[in-house]
Design a protein around this motif. Structure first.
Motif, PDB file in Angstrom:
ATOM      1  N   VAL A 165      35.899  12.917   8.745  1.00 43.25           N
ATOM      2  CA  VAL A 165      35.003  11.972   9.421  1.00 43.25           C
ATOM      3  C   VAL A 165      34.043  11.451   8.356  1.00 43.25           C
ATOM      4  N   VAL A 166      33.992  10.134   8.186  1.00 45.12           N
ATOM      5  CA  VAL A 166      33.055   9.561   7.217  1.00 45.12           C
ATOM      6  C   VAL A 166      32.103   8.625   7.949  1.00 45.12           C
ATOM      7  N   GLU A 187      43.357   6.388   3.702  1.00 44.28           N
ATOM      8  CA  GLU A 187      42.254   5.622   4.295  1.00 44.28           C
ATOM      9  C   GLU A 187      42.760   4.551   5.264  1.00 44.28           C
ATOM     10  N   ALA A 188      44.035   4.185   5.130  1.00 45.28           N
ATOM     11  CA  ALA A 188      44.599   3.172   6.037  1.00 45.28           C
ATOM     12  C   ALA A 188      44.606   3.671   7.479  1.00 45.28           C
ATOM     13  N   SER A 189      44.496   5.000   7.649  1.00 45.41           N
ATOM     14  CA  SER A 189      44.563   5.565   9.006  1.00 45.41           C
ATOM     15  C   SER A 189      43.171   5.735   9.632  1.00 45.41           C
ATOM     16  N   TYR A 190      42.132   5.223   8.971  1.00 41.66           N
ATOM     17  CA  TYR A 190      40.780   5.359   9.525  1.00 41.66           C
ATOM     18  C   TYR A 190      40.649   4.594  10.844  1.00 41.66           C
ATOM     19  N   TYR A 200      23.237  11.473  16.387  1.00 37.07           N
ATOM     20  CA  TYR A 200      24.447  12.205  16.786  1.00 37.07           C
ATOM     21  C   TYR A 200      25.471  12.335  15.656  1.00 37.07           C
ATOM     22  N   VAL A 201      25.209  11.706  14.512  1.00 31.56           N
ATOM     23  CA  VAL A 201      26.214  11.655  13.436  1.00 31.56           C
ATOM     24  C   VAL A 201      26.624  13.055  12.975  1.00 31.56           C
ATOM     25  N   ASP A 202      25.643  13.907  12.669  1.00 31.29           N
ATOM     26  CA  ASP A 202      25.980  15.252  12.177  1.00 31.29           C
ATOM     27  C   ASP A 202      26.688  16.077  13.249  1.00 31.29           C
ATOM     28  N   VAL A 208      33.939  17.701  15.417  1.00 27.81           N
ATOM     29  CA  VAL A 208      35.319  17.311  15.107  1.00 27.81           C
ATOM     30  C   VAL A 208      35.917  18.198  14.017  1.00 27.81           C
ATOM     31  N   LEU A 209      35.115  18.502  13.001  1.00 28.56           N
ATOM     32  CA  LEU A 209      35.648  19.269  11.867  1.00 28.56           C
ATOM     33  C   LEU A 209      35.508  20.775  12.076  1.00 28.56           C
TER      34      LEU A 209
END
Length: 215
Positions: A165-166, A187-190, A200-202, A208-209
């Protein structure tokens, strides 16, 4: 190129490669030596029935040949371009710009700058995907799934299938992020999502991870 070589029949294929190296400069590891098939390194020439006057074929590449093939002329330019793209904020790149230029969705969730919060009990909504359609994220923790919902469909993704997740703050609106879920090897699968509230980002990344201990 043809070479006339005198070589003892009781020498092995490996020793023959060393001899070829001394004549041609081809490293043994990059030689294919053939006589009625590939010459085994551990057998003698007598064992594979090489006779006087026999023709042995050698195919090979020098280190420089290999490097030339693996380093195309424009590779340096490609590297420079990739480096340039890395330095340029994601939100300025054309593919993202066209979504961000639509402006903030009217039903975007409120953000709290500088805060870190747990995921809310309700789905995160009021965001865009890369085609500019509305998207919502639902974290089904009991099923270990992330549901990505659009008007047309809902993708149900096992958390374990998401490789990374970026995210990056949106320039001029740093209290919101653009975020990508990596669904395949490159990266094409982002799968890009825009206008994620910063608080909520963190929590999204940790959920997810699988970094539960940070909650």
């Amino acid at each position: 190129t043809k070479h006339d070589v005198k070589f003892p029949l009781d020498s092995t294929g490996s020793e023959l490669k060393q001899k070829i190296h001394s004549i041609t400069g081809l490293p043994p590891a990059m030689q294919k030596v053939m006589y009625k098939g590939l010459v085994p390194e551990d057998k003698t020439l007598r064992e594979i029935k090489v006779t006087s006057g026999a023709k042995i074929m050698v195919v090979g590449s020098t280190i420089n040949d290999v490097l030339a093939v693996n380093t195309p002329k424009d590779a340096a330019q490609q590297d420079a371009k990739a480096e340039e793209n890395k330095k340029e904020p994601l939100c300025r790149q054309k593919q993202h710009r066209k979504v961000l230029d639509k402006g903030k969705p009217e039903d975007v969730m409120p953000s709290v700058k500088g805060a870190q919060e747990r995921l809310p009990a309700v789905p995160l909504s009021g965001m865009y995907n890369k085609s500019g359609g509305k998207v919502r994220l639902t974290f089904k923790l009991e099923q270990d799934q992330l549901w990505i919902g659009t008007k047309e469909r809902t993708e149900k993704l096992p958390m374990g299938s998401i490789k990374n997740v970026v995210s990056e703050p949106i320039e001029g609106h740093e209290d919101y992020h653009m975020m990508a879920f990596q669904l395949g090897p490159t990266e094409a699968s982002y799968y890009w999502v825009y206008w994620v509230p910063t608080q909520y980002v963190d929590a999204i990344k940790d959920t997810v991870l699988g970094k539960w201990q940070y909650f």
